[in-house]
Write a protein that holds these residues in place. Structure first.
Motif, short mmCIF file in Angstrom:
data_model
loop_
_atom_site.label_atom_id
_atom_site.label_comp_id
_atom_site.label_asym_id
_atom_site.label_seq_id
_atom_site.Cartn_x
_atom_site.Cartn_y
_atom_site.Cartn_z
N GLU A 76 0.82 -1.20 0.00
CA GLU A 76 0.00 0.00 0.00
C GLU A 76 0.86 1.26 0.00
OE1 GLU A 76 -3.57 1.39 2.90
OE2 GLU A 76 -1.65 1.02 3.86
N ALA A 77 1.90 1.27 0.83
CA ALA A 77 2.77 2.44 0.91
C ALA A 77 3.49 2.69 -0.42
CB ALA A 77 3.79 2.25 2.03
N LEU A 78 3.96 1.62 -1.05
CA LEU A 78 4.65 1.77 -2.33
C LEU A 78 3.71 2.28 -3.42
CD1 LEU A 78 6.80 -1.48 -2.21
CD2 LEU A 78 7.73 0.83 -2.47
N LEU A 79 2.53 1.70 -3.51
CA LEU A 79 1.58 2.14 -4.52
C LEU A 79 1.17 3.59 -4.30
CD1 LEU A 79 -0.68 -1.05 -4.61
CD2 LEU A 79 0.84 -0.28 -6.45
N GLY A 80 0.96 3.95 -3.04
CA GLY A 80 0.60 5.33 -2.73
C GLY A 80 1.70 6.31 -3.09
N ALA A 81 2.95 5.90 -2.88
CA ALA A 81 4.08 6.77 -3.21
C ALA A 81 4.16 7.02 -4.70
CB ALA A 81 5.37 6.14 -2.71
N PHE A 82 3.64 6.07 -5.50
CA PHE A 82 3.61 6.26 -6.95
C PHE A 82 2.27 6.85 -7.41
CE2 PHE A 82 7.17 3.34 -6.58
CZ PHE A 82 8.08 3.94 -7.44
N GLU A 83 1.60 7.52 -6.48
CA GLU A 83 0.42 8.34 -6.74
C GLU A 83 -0.79 7.55 -7.24
OE1 GLU A 83 1.60 11.61 -9.21
OE2 GLU A 83 2.91 12.46 -7.68
N LEU A 84 -0.91 6.31 -6.76
CA LEU A 84 -2.11 5.54 -7.02
C LEU A 84 -3.01 5.60 -5.79
CD1 LEU A 84 -0.84 2.32 -8.84
CD2 LEU A 84 -1.80 4.39 -9.84
N ARG A 85 -4.29 5.71 -6.01
CA ARG A 85 -5.22 5.68 -4.89
C ARG A 85 -5.47 4.23 -4.50
NH1 ARG A 85 -11.14 8.47 -3.70
NH2 ARG A 85 -10.58 8.81 -1.51
N THR A 86 -5.26 3.92 -3.24
CA THR A 86 -5.30 2.54 -2.78
C THR A 86 -6.47 2.27 -1.83
OG1 THR A 86 -3.83 3.07 -0.93
CG2 THR A 86 -2.81 2.25 -2.96
N GLY A 87 -6.92 1.03 -1.86
CA GLY A 87 -7.80 0.49 -0.84
C GLY A 87 -7.10 -0.71 -0.23
N ARG A 88 -7.11 -0.84 1.08
CA ARG A 88 -6.47 -1.99 1.73
C ARG A 88 -7.46 -2.65 2.67
NH1 ARG A 88 -4.25 -2.03 6.65
NH2 ARG A 88 -3.85 0.21 6.61
N TYR A 89 -7.54 -3.98 2.58
CA TYR A 89 -8.42 -4.76 3.46
C TYR A 89 -7.59 -5.80 4.17
CZ TYR A 89 -12.35 -7.78 4.86
OH TYR A 89 -13.26 -8.53 5.57
N THR A 90 -7.50 -5.70 5.50
CA THR A 90 -6.71 -6.63 6.31
C THR A 90 -7.50 -7.07 7.53
OG1 THR A 90 -5.70 -4.73 7.46
CG2 THR A 90 -4.47 -5.67 5.61
N SER A 91 -7.03 -8.12 8.17
CA SER A 91 -7.70 -8.62 9.37
C SER A 91 -6.71 -9.46 10.18
CB SER A 91 -8.91 -9.49 8.97
OG SER A 91 -8.48 -10.61 8.18
N PRO A 92 -7.01 -9.64 11.50
CA PRO A 92 -8.03 -8.92 12.26
C PRO A 92 -7.55 -7.52 12.60
CG PRO A 92 -6.83 -10.38 13.72
CD PRO A 92 -6.28 -10.62 12.34
N HIS A 93 -8.35 -6.78 13.33
CA HIS A 93 -7.93 -5.43 13.70
C HIS A 93 -7.21 -5.46 15.05
CE1 HIS A 93 -12.09 -5.97 15.22
NE2 HIS A 93 -11.67 -5.30 16.28
N VAL A 94 -6.37 -4.45 15.28
CA VAL A 94 -5.63 -4.35 16.53
C VAL A 94 -6.50 -3.77 17.62
CG1 VAL A 94 -3.60 -3.34 17.66
CG2 VAL A 94 -3.44 -4.13 15.29
N GLN A 95 -7.17 -2.65 17.32
CA GLN A 95 -7.97 -1.98 18.34
C GLN A 95 -9.40 -1.70 17.89
OE1 GLN A 95 -4.26 0.54 20.32
NE2 GLN A 95 -6.11 1.61 19.79
N THR A 96 -9.57 -1.20 16.67
CA THR A 96 -10.88 -0.73 16.23
C THR A 96 -11.23 -1.35 14.89
OG1 THR A 96 -10.44 1.37 17.33
CG2 THR A 96 -12.29 1.33 15.81
N ILE A 97 -12.48 -1.75 14.73
CA ILE A 97 -12.92 -2.47 13.54
C ILE A 97 -12.68 -1.68 12.26
CG2 ILE A 97 -15.30 -1.62 13.62
CD1 ILE A 97 -16.17 -4.52 12.90
N THR A 98 -12.68 -0.36 12.34
CA THR A 98 -12.50 0.46 11.14
C THR A 98 -11.11 0.32 10.54
OG1 THR A 98 -11.94 2.36 12.54
CG2 THR A 98 -14.23 2.17 11.82
N GLU A 99 -10.15 -0.21 11.31
CA GLU A 99 -8.79 -0.43 10.79
C GLU A 99 -8.79 -1.36 9.58
OE1 GLU A 99 -6.23 -2.13 13.77
OE2 GLU A 99 -7.34 -1.07 15.32
#
Length: 502
Positions: free
Chosen positions: A119-142
């Motif tokens: 995600e960080a690499l794609l964003g650095a090359f000016e692409l808009r990213t969506g990332r979906y990961t699990s589980p969350h550390v603290q809050t479900i919105t992560e």
């Protein structure tokens, strides 16, 4: 992007990567001969990436209502192994997951860190990213991120309300209601289409073939290291587990393989051959050329699919994070067609800037000093061994106290055995998750592994952390003592909240 490099300009140091492949089965050459193989010739926000609860009481109440509704569904450990329901939901939603290209990530350990790096690499090359990961550390919105940041509580609620009528429609038609994870997956795909994103970075929940995320046709499939975990559902050997995880490899995709056990590699390569997929393997087509421990992280030289990137600072500890980094780099290069369509490297300065901004909460993360308290989400023996090696390399504690709570379905003995050589004492406790291992049962295992004199039991996590800090501080001789809180992502999340990192 930089000018193309001479592909024959391969440093001797990289040759050593190939030489390290001493456990490879010669029969793999037969499998690889049938597969097209990539050859070497051919920005996240600053600050804590983990959100806290909404400060607005009404917004927090609304978010809790959504969480309560989601909690009435099957949890993430109860599965019906098929994509029938999620596919039906995608259909009535208008196939939002096909509105953007995807990078799909499976494996046993390292998935979330690798996803964050991609995600960080794609964003650095000016692409808009969506990332979906699990589980969350603290809050479900992560779990759902846009442009490197978790979506807001308001947007999370709105996305849930948008998909809810369609979820209820599918519920009424299927034998089983959609699960918690299936609904969240649908929310992520819908949020990415609505944004819209240029590319989605998607981490599987479990396995691959029948995982709810596997309704995408990712152009790049990433497999992080495979080891034994979820053996009751995925299989008792790494080869069997690889069979399930190989399900994310789609026709004509590019497959980025981290270093794998031989039986897992065989299965993955066979799947790639059947899908006419292009394959790149760590230790062969790409790899870590060198790494040095540095203040706050490590300094790397990485060999990607198109060439070498030196002086890459990664603000994360542990050799495993260096390997995650080169896997992420290869995945992004493959996404841009480097190594197959183009003989060039990515712009090296942009790569350096992206890696320098990577954060991976709960992975050898320092949350307090005097004494140093480190959090790590290792939850299986493979992850624990990597953490033990990383903490020894990065911190050099004179005395280390462990605070451990595991989940009931994990190999607690194997995890404790991995940590035994580095823990002077261990404090056994419980996290807030209902699936946490019973404290007395975990303590009995710990006594067998450590001996009774090295085990302390504190059923409440706040008391366990306090006891560990006291043990670390109890003798002036141990001025370099530290505390490691580990065993589960839930343990880490609870500790992070207690220590007010968020």
């Amino acid at each position: 992007m930089s000018e193309p490099r001479d592909p024959s300009d391969t440093p001797d140091a990289f040759d050593a990567i190939v030489d390290d492949e001493t456990t490879r089965d010669p029969d793999l050459a037969v499998i690889e001969a049938g597969s097209r193989t990539l050859r070497t010739q051919s920005g996240p926000p600053v600050g804590d990436p983990v959100p806290g609860r909404p400060e607005d009481p009404e917004l927090d109440k609304a978010l809790r209502e959504v969480e309560t509704e989601l909690s009435t569904r099957w949890g993430e450990t109860k599965l019906e192994p098929s994509v029938t329901r999620i596919a039906a939901l995608m259909d009535v939603l208008g196939e939002p997951q096909r509105a953007y290209p995807s990078i799909h990530i499976t494996g046993t350990n390292g998935k979330t860190s690798t996803a964050r790096m991609i995600e960080a690499l794609l964003g650095a090359f000016e692409l808009r990213t969506g990332r979906y990961t699990s589980p969350h550390v603290q809050t479900i919105t992560e779990r759902i991120s846009l442009d490197g940041a978790p979506i807001s509580a308001q947007r999370f609620i709105e996305t849930y309300q948008d998909v809810k009528p369609y979820v209820e429609l599918v519920d009424s038609r299927e034998e089983y209601r959609l699960s918690f994870f299936e609904v969240l997956t649908a929310m992520a795909y819908a949020a990415f289409a609505d944004a819209p994103v240029d590319v989605a970075v998607v981490e599987v929940g479990m396995g691959g073939t029948w995982d709810a995320t596997n309704v995408i046709d990712a152009t790049v499939a990433v497999v992080t290291p495979i080891d034994l975990d979820h053996t009751d559902r995925l299989g008792g050997t790494t080869g069997e587990i690889a069979g399930e995880k190989s399900g994310i490899i789609k026709q004509d995709a590019t497959v980025i393989l981290a270093q794998q056990p031989v039986d897992a590699a065989q299965v993955l390569l066979k799947k790639a051959v059947g899908a006419d997929a292009t394959v790149a393997r760590e230790g062969m087509e790409f790899g870590v050329v060198s790494r040095e421990v540095a203040v706050g992280g490590q300094l790397l030289t990485l060999r990607g699919l198109g060439g070498e990137y030196d002086n890459v600072f990664l603000p994360l500890h542990g050799a495993y994070q260096a390997h995650n980094a080169v896997v992420a780099l290869a995945a992004v290069e493959a996404f841009f067609g480097i190594g197959s369509q183009h003989a060039r490297t990515l712009d090296a300065d942009t790569v350096r800037q992206a890696f320098a901004r990577v954060a991976s909460p709960g992975r050898l993360e320092i949350v307090r000093s005097s004494p140093t308290v480190v959090l790590d989400a290792a939850h299986n023996p493979h992850g624990a061994r990597a953490t033990a090696e990383g903490i020894g390399e990065a911190f050099g504690f004179s005395r280390l106290i462990g605070v451990v709570s595991t989940s009931g379905d994990k190999d607690a003995r194997g995890l404790l055995e991995a940590f035994e050589p580095i823990f002077a004492e261990v404090v056994i406790t419980a996290n807030s998750n209902p699936r946490a291992t019973d404290v007395d049962a975990l303590a009995a295992i710990a006594v067998e592994v450590f001996g009774e004199e090295r085990v302390v039991v504190e059923p409440r996590l706040p008391d366990a952390i306090e006891a560990a800090i006291t043990l670390a501080e109890e003798d002036a001789e141990y001025g370099g003592a530290g505390v490691l809180v580990t065993g589960s992502i839930f343990t880490v999340g609870d500790a992070r909240l207690l220590l007010r990192k968020g």
